[in-house]
Design a protein around this motif. Structure first.
Motif, PDB file in Angstrom:
ATOM      1  N   GLN A   2     -13.552 -20.599  40.250  1.00 49.67           N
ATOM      2  CA  GLN A   2     -12.338 -19.947  40.752  1.00 49.67           C
ATOM      3  C   GLN A   2     -11.302 -21.067  41.423  1.00 49.67           C
ATOM      4  OE1 GLN A   2     -12.008 -16.069  41.210  1.00 49.67           O
ATOM      5  NE2 GLN A   2      -9.846 -17.219  40.555  1.00 49.67           N
ATOM      6  N   ASP A  18      -7.830 -21.991  39.654  1.00 49.42           N
ATOM      7  CA  ASP A  18      -6.750 -22.008  40.708  1.00 49.42           C
ATOM      8  C   ASP A  18      -5.791 -23.332  40.578  1.00 49.42           C
ATOM      9  OD1 ASP A  18      -5.323 -19.900  42.518  1.00 49.42           O
ATOM     10  OD2 ASP A  18      -5.317 -21.556  43.743  1.00 49.42           O
ATOM     11  N   TRP A  48      -8.510 -17.939  35.184  1.00 42.93           N
ATOM     12  CA  TRP A  48      -8.485 -17.689  36.546  1.00 42.93           C
ATOM     13  C   TRP A  48      -9.041 -16.290  36.710  1.00 42.93           C
ATOM     14  CZ3 TRP A  48      -5.858 -13.977  39.688  1.00 42.93           C
ATOM     15  CH2 TRP A  48      -6.071 -14.229  40.935  1.00 42.93           C
ATOM     16  N   ARG A 102     -12.688 -14.741  38.297  1.00 45.32           N
ATOM     17  CA  ARG A 102     -12.779 -13.820  39.582  1.00 45.32           C
ATOM     18  C   ARG A 102     -14.117 -12.868  39.585  1.00 45.32           C
ATOM     19  NH1 ARG A 102     -13.600 -12.248  43.683  1.00 45.32           N
ATOM     20  NH2 ARG A 102     -12.342 -11.663  45.483  1.00 45.32           N
TER      21      ARG A 102
END
Length: 597
Positions: free
Chosen positions: A370, A374, A395, A399
């Motif tokens: 993650q 990011d 991204w 999650r």
């Protein structure tokens, strides 16, 4: 048999030699060939068609799964007598790793089918069940799904309300209930369904063929943040008839099946988060080299180079820890087979032995992927926010990794809870080392100048001290709260983070030490920098979490002594220049124009 095999959780109290761990550099020729064939499949079939997955092309996901089946990739861990390749646990991890890099949609479909769709039958099914179903699943002729979660049964998996009622003639069970978040539901041929018989304490597993004329209906496809082309639906059972011979294992054994499936799923999920990071880093490096601002590529800017170095360090550490644990599991399976255990039992017990490490890896690597996505968006800037680049979909896909196979919060608490249970059973001696730490705290520290002439001498001493910090905090917490410790969730979470960082930091240092011994320090100076950089961050995290833990249960003199001990156990003799380490790593990446490790 190797008598030096470390048992699950023992890494905290037992020194591990770099020669005794497996690393990605140890792949056999067969494994490297398998890796290349998987990468070729991913590049050709998946990466080049990412837009189709983002447009919720469920049929295309199924088509790609069928192609994977034709290549034998769905049966890597399936025994040869059932149409699989019969490869070991490390090879299974390798395929899971490299097949998952392009898109979370396919990765989820693959993992749900091979792991929780096929594996419960392979490991818990009888001969008749395995002969009937496993060859179809291994070839991609059939697809599997796993029905455990219900509206009121998520993390508390054993609280499901789905019922199984035996018919008067004793020939079949009628299953009635609602399952949700079922991956592959839209195109699967069979479900592994968990239901409760009468008022049994534990649920029972069943193999249920997907027949809409047998009381099975599907909800609409869920519209999700990510993994958009992974078919995810609710499944409703209304007096669905299941022959009694389709009960999986024994009555009431469903919770055990579910938990063991999750253990395997957790370490494989960690593997499934690795190649995504490699590909994101490569895309980020290429963009940084091409993007010109202020008349120079942004890859020359220190802030960008820092991000790239940190991203690479995390995936390098994730590789080290994932394959270390995978090899430990494989070695344990071989040991049990040599001792006369049947293959099924050996595999189950082998994974169960390292359930702590499975939870550690699930948490650490899912959070790294993650962060990697990011930072990838950040490097791309405004373009990273656009669907025209792979960053925003990566991204979103990343999650879910922190939620399924047990949330990261659940896994943090599980890891510490399992360690304490192992200690109570005598499988891991925590009490003896913890008492030694207490004695050390009461003694006068040595002021001698240590000898750090050997590579990683200080780093390995630091890891040893970090273990003492964990034993100090966890040992005191267990002594204070006993069995009530599980009610103190923030304290458990802090202890878990300390344990996670110890395992990850030790793994990356051992991997790199082994690499340096085999290739020479000069050839692996970037890997040495990554190991030192990862450890630096681990020390910081353990310092912070140690303070949180101590402050939550200790007061006055006890608190002061423990905080003094924490400072002693987290103090560098020679603080590394982290900016210089990052520069070494970033230079390698930028010159290679890709993830180069």
């Amino acid at each position: 048999m190797n008598q030096d095999i470390t048992r699950g959780g023992q890494f905290l109290v037992k020194e591990t030699k770099c020669e005794n761990i497996f690393t990605p550099e140890d792949f056999t020729e067969e494994q490297m060939m398998m890796r290349e064939s998987v990468k070729e499949f991913v590049d050709k079939e998946l990466w080049s068609n990412k837009d189709r997955f983002e447009k919720k092309d469920y049929a295309f996901t199924k088509e790609c799964m069928q192609k994977a089946g034709e290549l034998g990739l769905l049966g890597v861990s399936v025994p040869e007598e059932y149409g699989g390749l019969g490869m070991g646990f490390v090879s299974t991890m390798l395929v899971c790793d490299y097949i998952s890099g392009a898109t979370g949609s396919f990765s989820t479909a693959f993992g749900a089918h091979t792991g929780i769709g096929t594996m419960p039958i392979t490991l818990y099914g009888n001969d008749e069940q395995k002969n009937k179903y496993v060859p179809k699943l291994a070839s991609g002729g059939w697809f599997g799904a796993y029905c455990l979660t219900e509206p009121d049964a998520g993390s508390d998996a054993n609280s499901g309300k789905t019922k199984a009622v035996l018919s008067e003639d004793g020939k079949y069970y009628s299953i009635t209930g609602q399952k949700m978040w079922i991956s592959n539901a839209g195109f699967c041929n069979l479900f592994i369904v968990f239901a409760r018989i009468e008022d049994d304490k534990n649920i029972t597993g069943f193999i249920v063929e997907n027949d809409p004329d047998n009381g099975i209906t599907l909800g609409e496809e869920e519209h999700k943040l990510g993994i958009r082309a992974s078919s995810t639906r609710q499944v409703f059972f209304s007096e669905t008839k299941v022959p009694v011979e389709n009960m999986l294992s024994e009555r009431g054994n469903g919770f055990k099946i579910a938990m063991n499936a999750l253990n395997v799923g957790r370490i494989k999920l960690a593997a499934a988060c690795l190649d995504s990071q490699r590909r994101l880093i490569t895309q980020s490096v290429k963009y940084a080299n091409e993007r010109i601002q202020f008349k120079t590529p942004i890859s020359t800017f220190g802030a960008i180079r820092t991000k790239l170095a940190e991203m690479a360090t995390n995936v390098y550490a994730g590789e080290a820890a994932s394959y270390r644990a995978a090899a430990s599991i494989e070695e344990r399976i071989k040991q049990r087979i040599a001792e006369g255990n049947p293959q099924q039992e050996a595999e189950l017990k082998g994974v169960e032995e390292f359930a702590i490490e499975c939870s550690i890896l699930k948490v650490a690597v899912s959070e790294d992927v993650q962060n990697c996505a990011d930072e990838g968006i950040q490097i791309f800037g405004g373009m990273g926010f656009s669907e025209d680049t792979p960053m925003e979909s990566a991204w979103r896909d990343a999650r879910i990794s922190r939620i399924y196979e047990g949330t990261n919060e659940i896994n943090r608490m599980l890891s510490v809870g399992m360690l304490i249970k192992k200690a109570m059973k005598g499988h891991v001696d925590l009490l003896g080392p913890a008492m030694k730490v207490v004695d050390e705290l009461m003694s006068i520290p040595s002021f001698d100048t240590p000898d750090y002439s050997e590579l990683f001498a200080e780093e390995k001493e630091m890891i040893d001290k970090l273990k003492k910090a964990f034993l100090m905090v966890a040992g005191s917490a267990v002594q204070k709260y006993g069995p009530d410790l599980e009610e103190h969730q923030p304290l458990l979470m802090a202890a878990a983070d300390m344990m996670i960082e110890i395992y990850m930091a030790e793994s990356v240092v051992l991997r790199t030490e082994k690499l340096a011994k085999n290739q020479g320090q000069e050839k692996v100076k970037e890997q040495i920098a990554m190991a030192q950089l990862y450890l630096y961050h681990a020390v910081d995290i353990i310092t912070q979490k140690g303070k949180e833990g101590i402050a939550s249960f200790a007061e006055d003199d006890e608190q002061r002594i423990m905080l003094m001990g924490l400072r002693r156990f987290t103090k560098y003799t020679n603080l590394p220049n982290v900016n210089a380490l990052r520069e070494i790593i970033a230079t390698k990446l930028i010159d290679a124009n890709e993830y180069a490790f």
